[in-house]
Design a protein around this motif. Structure first.
Motif, mmCIF file in Angstrom:
data_model
loop_
_atom_site.group_PDB
_atom_site.id
_atom_site.type_symbol
_atom_site.label_atom_id
_atom_site.label_comp_id
_atom_site.label_asym_id
_atom_site.label_seq_id
_atom_site.Cartn_x
_atom_site.Cartn_y
_atom_site.Cartn_z
ATOM 1 N N ALA B 119 18.324 -3.604 17.498
ATOM 2 C CA ALA B 119 17.145 -2.862 16.881
ATOM 3 C C ALA B 119 17.894 -1.394 16.243
ATOM 4 O O ALA B 119 18.723 -0.766 16.974
ATOM 5 C CB ALA B 119 16.143 -2.307 17.633
ATOM 6 N N ARG B 120 17.603 -0.941 15.160
ATOM 7 C CA ARG B 120 17.953 0.368 14.432
ATOM 8 C C ARG B 120 16.930 1.312 14.929
ATOM 9 O O ARG B 120 15.845 1.197 14.805
ATOM 10 C CB ARG B 120 17.934 0.044 12.883
ATOM 11 C CG ARG B 120 18.481 1.473 12.062
ATOM 12 C CD ARG B 120 18.230 1.220 10.683
ATOM 13 N NE ARG B 120 17.031 1.486 10.116
ATOM 14 C CZ ARG B 120 16.484 2.537 9.697
ATOM 15 N NH1 ARG B 120 16.943 3.623 9.677
ATOM 16 N NH2 ARG B 120 15.184 2.540 9.163
ATOM 17 N N ILE B 121 17.636 2.245 15.443
ATOM 18 C CA ILE B 121 16.852 3.492 15.891
ATOM 19 C C ILE B 121 16.867 4.693 14.922
ATOM 20 O O ILE B 121 18.073 5.353 15.077
ATOM 21 C CB ILE B 121 17.222 3.654 17.469
ATOM 22 C CG1 ILE B 121 17.292 2.579 18.232
ATOM 23 C CG2 ILE B 121 16.065 4.884 18.066
ATOM 24 C CD1 ILE B 121 15.874 1.982 18.378
ATOM 25 N N PRO B 122 16.092 4.916 14.519
ATOM 26 C CA PRO B 122 16.285 6.300 13.252
ATOM 27 C C PRO B 122 16.367 7.262 14.284
ATOM 28 O O PRO B 122 15.776 7.549 15.358
ATOM 29 C CB PRO B 122 15.029 6.197 12.450
ATOM 30 C CG PRO B 122 14.553 4.875 12.297
ATOM 31 C CD PRO B 122 14.876 4.373 13.976
ATOM 32 N N LEU B 123 16.761 8.364 13.658
ATOM 33 C CA LEU B 123 16.881 9.804 14.307
ATOM 34 C C LEU B 123 17.272 9.785 15.864
ATOM 35 O O LEU B 123 16.556 10.294 16.740
ATOM 36 C CB LEU B 123 15.675 10.460 14.214
ATOM 37 C CG LEU B 123 14.998 10.698 12.784
ATOM 38 C CD1 LEU B 123 13.452 10.924 12.690
ATOM 39 C CD2 LEU B 123 15.922 11.752 12.074
ATOM 40 N N ALA B 124 18.387 9.190 16.069
ATOM 41 C CA ALA B 124 18.829 8.671 17.540
ATOM 42 C C ALA B 124 18.807 9.853 18.391
ATOM 43 O O ALA B 124 18.206 9.778 19.502
ATOM 44 C CB ALA B 124 20.210 7.891 17.365
ATOM 45 N N ASP B 125 19.267 10.925 18.069
ATOM 46 C CA ASP B 125 19.422 12.094 19.006
ATOM 47 C C ASP B 125 18.010 12.702 19.366
ATOM 48 O O ASP B 125 17.737 13.068 20.486
ATOM 49 C CB ASP B 125 20.071 13.242 18.282
ATOM 50 C CG ASP B 125 21.582 13.065 18.335
ATOM 51 O OD1 ASP B 125 22.020 12.249 19.182
ATOM 52 O OD2 ASP B 125 22.375 13.650 17.487
ATOM 53 N N GLY B 126 16.929 12.617 18.368
ATOM 54 C CA GLY B 126 15.754 12.918 18.663
ATOM 55 C C GLY B 126 14.946 11.976 19.480
ATOM 56 O O GLY B 126 13.898 12.507 20.093
ATOM 57 N N THR B 127 15.304 10.721 19.199
ATOM 58 C CA THR B 127 14.490 9.611 19.720
ATOM 59 C C THR B 127 14.830 9.167 21.260
ATOM 60 O O THR B 127 13.904 8.827 21.863
ATOM 61 C CB THR B 127 14.314 8.566 18.793
ATOM 62 O OG1 THR B 127 14.168 9.109 17.339
ATOM 63 C CG2 THR B 127 13.492 7.226 19.040
ATOM 64 N N LEU B 128 16.044 8.977 21.386
ATOM 65 C CA LEU B 128 16.558 8.132 22.660
ATOM 66 C C LEU B 128 16.826 9.274 23.608
ATOM 67 O O LEU B 128 17.384 10.368 23.196
ATOM 68 C CB LEU B 128 17.790 7.429 22.267
ATOM 69 C CG LEU B 128 17.673 6.262 20.946
ATOM 70 C CD1 LEU B 128 18.862 5.699 20.776
ATOM 71 C CD2 LEU B 128 16.642 5.250 21.747
ATOM 72 N N VAL B 129 16.639 8.650 24.896
ATOM 73 C CA VAL B 129 16.927 9.446 26.089
ATOM 74 C C VAL B 129 17.918 8.432 26.808
ATOM 75 O O VAL B 129 17.563 7.020 27.098
ATOM 76 C CB VAL B 129 15.751 9.920 26.822
ATOM 77 C CG1 VAL B 129 16.193 10.586 28.312
ATOM 78 C CG2 VAL B 129 14.774 10.898 25.949
ATOM 79 N N ALA B 130 19.081 8.961 27.242
ATOM 80 C CA ALA B 130 19.812 8.230 27.947
ATOM 81 C C ALA B 130 19.660 8.168 29.537
ATOM 82 O O ALA B 130 19.165 9.315 29.902
ATOM 83 C CB ALA B 130 21.262 8.687 28.065
ATOM 84 N N THR B 131 19.694 7.003 30.056
ATOM 85 C CA THR B 131 19.353 6.848 31.619
ATOM 86 C C THR B 131 20.548 7.470 32.211
ATOM 87 O O THR B 131 21.749 7.537 31.712
ATOM 88 C CB THR B 131 19.033 5.555 32.185
ATOM 89 O OG1 THR B 131 20.116 4.633 31.655
ATOM 90 C CG2 THR B 131 17.898 4.996 31.159
#
Lengths: 340, 340
Positions: B119-131
């Motif tokens: 999956a392509r995740i736009p705005l990765a820094d703002g969207t994703l949270v690393a576990t």
């Protein structure tokens, strides 16, 4: 006693009514010193709301206590009092949470008809707030305003989360909308945007604290608010009209996650759920719990920190109430004060 | 890559799709480790929402970052990540106020289709949270739940002002409603009333913290809440269905001045303004800003303080997604997890 009665749309008369008297032992009877005509009184006047036969009018009032029931403890004969347009016990959980207008024992004062020489006030201890003394004449309009329009505008500004650093937009330049401007200013709002096309109302809005005036309405008006706020929309918006257009104008002027305080008595409004869902706003309103704010508002007025009585632009004796209704209906007056 | 595509109501297929790839330099591409089927995916499946031709499905996801664009700063290849169903920059004023789902640059992940291997995740820094690391297998369902249903239920419980001493009612016993029960409990609610007629869902609701179950619906259900709360109504209500009946059930279950958090995607709802006005409730909802809560939720899951993954009652390999849709449509499953 003399009192205002509405017979039909456009047909308002001042006539003899039976004197107000104690019915429940928690009642007080006050001699009304000033009353006024409310924007909501225009709904039946214009035939938008049905009348059930001749109806005593009025729900805003200040006055002097003439009589109290046996169970009234705090309010005394001779007190100069201000009350809200909804009587409340001020002790139930709803009142204690600050929603006295929806008190579990609430009585709408419209059912009493306060445009009259005397008025029965149910649940007197919970409803009435005594002023520090007999007010100077110049304070009377402001104290009367506290009874409804100021308290309502104040609630709307609180519901719109007006506060330091906030941009607040106000839909409606009537007495409630103008009062909301005053409230937003007092609550510390940084920027106050008012929708208005009337030069006199614009001037009073600016005097009360408005920083920007928008003449456009509807979607164009909301777009203008976004333009003035970096594309985001206002932090909070006051809705003080009550039509479907004004509701959406307010909702669409707010940013996502923003606050809409709506106090215009809604007429013919059907809110599309999906549109509302995607705005992401907080929507809160209804009949304002004016009682919550009365002690604070009375003090601000007493200290001459605010002058909300300026919303009255026509003063008439009670006997000329019909002319007052006509002037408000024809928009020759924003708000009419009736002297007694 | 393999991915789920809906062709028509009831017609879901797993087929070859073009591999997800970086388009904007703020994108990431993740290898999806688990995805799921959402209650909102059933709207087009049931023909209630129109489809524009074959549509890639899915907006919930967890996975491992495979690739990042040149402008991605915080998210690294190899990170195990959870994201919300709305991509957001997490820097605009709306995001900073906690409304990332309405970010000024938001991208709905439904347009990406995360029921797929990549999956392509736009705005990765703002969207994703690393576990904190690679999760144990038993944590995977809960982390996936955080991506949408838990975050949505949590937001609804926050919007309903769940907290110590409060009575919270929950309309909707699907995965979101059940997650809201868990959230209300975590937020300290004293009493949690759930509307449900399904024995298994009632059982999970009780496990998550429900204290009372009501089987009645609509006005009868709301009346039951008033009966259980001294005539007042709940302090706060979660609405997690999205029909007109469920909206009014929620609104009428709340006390005047109470809080309704609505997160069911509203369908065919027209709210009568005057009725709403006189309820005096706070109404707040919309697409949940899951990103606001993700760091806290991931930590609670990592610490095994909550187990929201229990809402999944059917696990299928991606290739059997069609059976998953069918099972949810026929109410044989509350929530389906797709393994990859």
């Amino acid at each position: 006693m003399r009192g205002v009665v509405m017979y039909a749309p456009g047909d308002v008369r001042v006539e003899e009514r039976e004197d107000a008297r104690i019915i429940e032992q928690t009642d007080a009877v006050i001699r009304v010193t000033a009353a006024c005509i409310c924007g909501s009184d225009l709904w039946p006047y214009r035939g938008v709301e049905a009348l059930n036969g001749p109806t005593p009018m009025g729900h805003e009032y200040i006055g002097i206590v003439e009589q109290v029931g046996a169970e009234v403890r705090d309010i005394k004969v001779g007190d100069y009092v201000v009350g809200s347009f909804v009587a409340s016990d001020n002790t139930c959980e709803i009142c204690q949470a600050g929603y006295q207008s929806r008190c579990i024992h609430n009585v709408m004062m419209g059912s009493v008809g306060t445009q009259a020489q005397l008025a029965r006030i149910p649940l007197a201890d919970g409803t009435l707030v005594a002023t520090p003394g007999t007010p100077d004449a110049d304070l009377v309009p402001s104290l009367l305003a506290a009874s409804d329009v100021l308290g309502t505008g104040w609630f709307a500004a609180v519901a719109a989360e007006a506060g330091p650093g906030r941009t607040i937009a106000v839909v409606g330049d009537g007495a409630v909308g103008l009062s909301a401007v005053l409230a937003a200013k007092q609550l510390g709002a940084e920027r106050i945007i008012v929708f208005s096309r009337h030069p006199e109302r614009q001037a009073l809005a600016r005097e009360f604290g408005a920083t920007d005036i928008i003449e456009q309405r509807g979607d164009a008006g909301a777009a203008k608010v976004k333009e003035l706020t970096g594309g985001y929309g206002a932090h909070g918006v006051v809705e003080a009209v009550g039509t479907e257009e004004s509701m959406w104008q307010a909702i669409n002027s707010a940013r996502p996650g923003g606050y809409v305080g709506y106090v215009g008595v809604t007429h013919g409004v059907q809110l599309d759920g999906l549109n509302l869902f995607f705005t992401g706003v907080h929507l809160h309103g209804g009949p304002a719990p004016v009682r919550r704010f009365l002690p604070e508002l009375i003090q601000l007025i007493w200290d001459r920190a605010i002058d909300p009585g300026k919303v009255f632009d026509l003063t008439l004796p009670l006997e000329e109430a019909a002319e007052g209704y006509k002037a408000m209906d024809e928009r020759r007056a924003t708000k009419v004060l009736l002297t007694l």
